[in-house]
Design a protein around this motif. Structure first.
Motif, PDB file in Angstrom:
ATOM      1  N   LEU A  30       8.185   8.613 -11.340  1.00 65.57           N
ATOM      2  CA  LEU A  30       8.013   8.530  -9.713  1.00 65.57           C
ATOM      3  C   LEU A  30       9.794   7.987  -9.113  1.00 65.57           C
ATOM      4  O   LEU A  30      10.127   7.297  -7.889  1.00 65.57           O
ATOM      5  CB  LEU A  30       7.744   6.536  -9.746  1.00 65.57           C
ATOM      6  N   GLU A  76       3.671  10.239   1.563  1.00 62.40           N
ATOM      7  CA  GLU A  76       3.366   9.320   2.271  1.00 62.40           C
ATOM      8  C   GLU A  76       3.644   9.557   4.034  1.00 62.40           C
ATOM      9  O   GLU A  76       3.528   9.834   4.622  1.00 62.40           O
ATOM     10  CB  GLU A  76       3.724   8.015   2.542  1.00 62.40           C
ATOM     11  N   LEU A  91      -1.756   7.778  -9.417  1.00 62.64           N
ATOM     12  CA  LEU A  91      -1.721   7.866  -8.238  1.00 62.64           C
ATOM     13  C   LEU A  91      -2.309   9.171  -7.988  1.00 62.64           C
ATOM     14  O   LEU A  91      -2.084  10.219  -8.137  1.00 62.64           O
ATOM     15  CB  LEU A  91       0.311   7.865  -8.210  1.00 62.64           C
ATOM     16  N   HIS A 128       0.269   3.846   0.025  1.00 63.47           N
ATOM     17  CA  HIS A 128       0.438   3.280  -1.897  1.00 63.47           C
ATOM     18  C   HIS A 128       1.135   1.939  -2.042  1.00 63.47           C
ATOM     19  O   HIS A 128       2.191   1.769  -0.942  1.00 63.47           O
ATOM     20  CB  HIS A 128       0.908   4.939  -2.916  1.00 63.47           C
ATOM     21  N   ARG A 179       6.712   1.081  -6.452  1.00 63.26           N
ATOM     22  CA  ARG A 179       6.967   2.638  -6.306  1.00 63.26           C
ATOM     23  C   ARG A 179       7.515   3.416  -5.961  1.00 63.26           C
ATOM     24  O   ARG A 179       7.979   4.549  -5.556  1.00 63.26           O
ATOM     25  CB  ARG A 179       6.969   2.783  -4.583  1.00 63.26           C
ATOM     26  N   LEU A 239       6.437   8.806  -3.734  1.00 65.75           N
ATOM     27  CA  LEU A 239       5.174   8.365  -2.622  1.00 65.75           C
ATOM     28  C   LEU A 239       5.840   7.875  -1.262  1.00 65.75           C
ATOM     29  O   LEU A 239       5.114   8.382  -1.025  1.00 65.75           O
ATOM     30  CB  LEU A 239       5.045   6.829  -2.765  1.00 65.75           C
ATOM     31  N   ASP A 240       7.287   7.674  -1.452  1.00 71.73           N
ATOM     32  CA  ASP A 240       7.772   7.769  -0.664  1.00 71.73           C
ATOM     33  C   ASP A 240       7.482   9.303   0.740  1.00 71.73           C
ATOM     34  O   ASP A 240       7.592   9.762   2.040  1.00 71.73           O
ATOM     35  CB  ASP A 240       8.473   7.422   0.029  1.00 71.73           C
ATOM     36  N   LEU A 242      -2.236  11.157  -5.068  1.00 67.96           N
ATOM     37  CA  LEU A 242      -1.880  11.464  -4.033  1.00 67.96           C
ATOM     38  C   LEU A 242      -2.080  12.317  -2.167  1.00 67.96           C
ATOM     39  O   LEU A 242      -1.183  12.679  -1.318  1.00 67.96           O
ATOM     40  CB  LEU A 242      -0.762  13.016  -4.137  1.00 67.96           C
TER      41      LEU A 242
END
Length: 456
Positions: free
Chosen positions: A278, A287, A363, A370, A443, A283-284, A365
């Motif tokens: 991560l 997204e 995760l 998330h 996250r 995730l950022d 994706l």
């Protein structure tokens, strides 16, 4: 003033300058300074005397005074390239970096074939973290002096400093590359060659090249490190795909449909997963791409990634994660500052498995959002020992039937390392029991924390 008095003063000035130069050569810098100033007091040849005085003041570690002397010279000759060069170096000495760059840039503009000045400008640009400009400046200097080892070293130093140590072995990781290429071929086979491909975190441009070779006619790539992005574009051109692949030196969060992308992307390819899954803001990034840059039905490679792991014991690794009695003193409180994550490499490889493989965090994706998560995970203990933490690796799902992992039993030479997530303190476990841990993420990092055990 009479002619005789003028002649006497001129003679005094000449004598003062001669004496100053002799004293300077003998190393008597303090006396030499006095005589240089005596010559200047007579306004004798200031354009010749001021550089000598400024250099002497520099040797006396008086940069402010040296700077004043260079400014006096520049008041006489504003385009004096040597004075501008030396002024720039003096400003750099005084940590006035932006002023130093401006002075050195003027010097190089006036004397563009001066490799020494270009090299010094490159050093100051690098110190200001303007690395791409520094690299280009060093290359200009190297074009003038191809055999200059100092310049060659600076070019290599800057380039290698922009690339983490694991990047080259990852590029050489054939099983990883084959898995990504198989997924990319399959995606383009479904979406067709007109599908727009977005490559986030392009690095060398390898995944973009794979997409173009698989038939994609339009690939937009981004790489946030400018030096790496420039190299990626060069590699793309060298391999004959410049007409199909465009590399932007910016993070994906600065891309926009209607600017860098003419339309939302149909396929996303990205390999920004870190060894502990991560920490590269996966995730950022995903997204943001789903929200702004991708078509609603875009294909995503990889489509999922899991952190896998097992409970371990290791006296060797314990020496990296915990401290106790040292030289007769109790230093155990310092364990609170020990790293929570340790890459497993080199001598840090001796550990004993105390459980089977466990999926810690998964995760998806392809999801557009998330949330941070934390759940109880029960780990069956298969061998008794002193558990110091969990060794974690990754498993990624690229496409139907296409997966890749860096399982410690069969993967040792690629760019991904296994990671030890150490417990706050060692825990004695017995085969047949269960150790409960809290497993999840905030996250940006994995959370793996042992939960309190029931009292016997």
């Amino acid at each position: 003033m009479t002619d005789l008095e003028s002649a006497d003063r001129l003679t005094e000035a000449r004598v003062a300058l001669a004496e100053a130069m002799a004293l300077h050569e003998q190393g008597d810098l303090v006396a030499a300074e006095r005589r240089y100033r005596a010559a200047l007091a007579q306004d004798y040849r200031p354009a010749d005397v001021l550089p000598l005085l400024a250099g002497l003041l520099g040797r006396l570690s008086r940069p402010e005074d040296a700077l004043h002397a260079w400014d006096q010279l520049l008041a006489i000759e504003p385009d004096h390239a040597v004075a501008l060069h030396e002024k720039g170096l003096t400003l750099h000495w005084l940590d006035r970096t932006e002023e130093a760059i401006a002075s050195l840039e003027r010097a190089c503009a006036l004397d563009p074939d001066n490799a020494t000045a270009l090299g010094n400008l490159g050093v100051v640009l690098a110190d200001a973290h303007r690395n791409l400009e520094a690299l280009r400046t060093f290359r200009r200097a190297l074009a003038l002096q191809p055999d200059n080892l100092h310049l060659r070293h600076q070019v290599r130093r800057l380039g290698s400093g922009a690339v983490p140590f694991w990047h080259i072995p990852m590029m050489n990781d054939a099983p990883r590359n084959d898995a990504f290429e198989a997924a990319i071929k399959a995606a383009i086979g479904v979406a067709g060659p007109e599908a727009r491909v977005l490559d986030i975190g392009a690095g060398s441009g390898l995944l973009s090249l794979m997409a173009a070779r698989a038939g994609a006619r339009k690939v937009v790539a981004c790489e946030m490190e400018p030096m790496i992005a420039e190299m990626a574009q060069q590699i793309v051109a060298q391999n004959g795909y410049a007409a199909r692949i465009t590399v932007h030196a910016k993070p994906s969060t600065e891309l926009a449909v209607g600017a860098e992308l003419d339309a939302p992307a149909d396929i996303l390819v990205s390999e920004i997963l870190s060894s502990d899954l991560l920490t590269e803001k996966v995730l950022d990034t995903f997204e943001d791409a789903h929200r702004r840059l991708l078509a609603p039905d875009a294909l995503v490679i990889p489509r999922a990634a899991s952190a896998m792991g097992c409970l371990v014991a290791s006296e060797n690794l314990a020496g990296y994660a915990f401290v106790g009695d040292v030289s007769g003193f109790d230093l155990s409180a310092f364990t609170a500052f020990a790293p929570q994550r340790l890459p497993i490499h080199g001598t840090m490889t001796g550990w004993q498995r105390l459980s089977g493989d466990v999926e810690l965090v998964r995760l998806d994706l392809t999801q557009k959002k998330h949330d941070a998560t934390l759940a109880r995970l029960s780990v069956p203990v298969t061998a008794s020992g002193r558990a110091i933490g969990i060794v974690q690796w990754m498993h990624i799902d690229l496409w139907d039937g296409v997966t890749f992992d860096n399982h410690p039993d069969g993967y040792h030479d690629g760019g991904w390392l296994q990671v030890l997530h150490s417990f706050p303190e060692p825990i004695d476990v017995v085969a047949g029991e269960v150790l409960d841990i809290a497993a999840g993420h905030d996250r940006i990092t994995l959370i793996l924390w042992p939960l309190p055990r029931a009292a016997d």
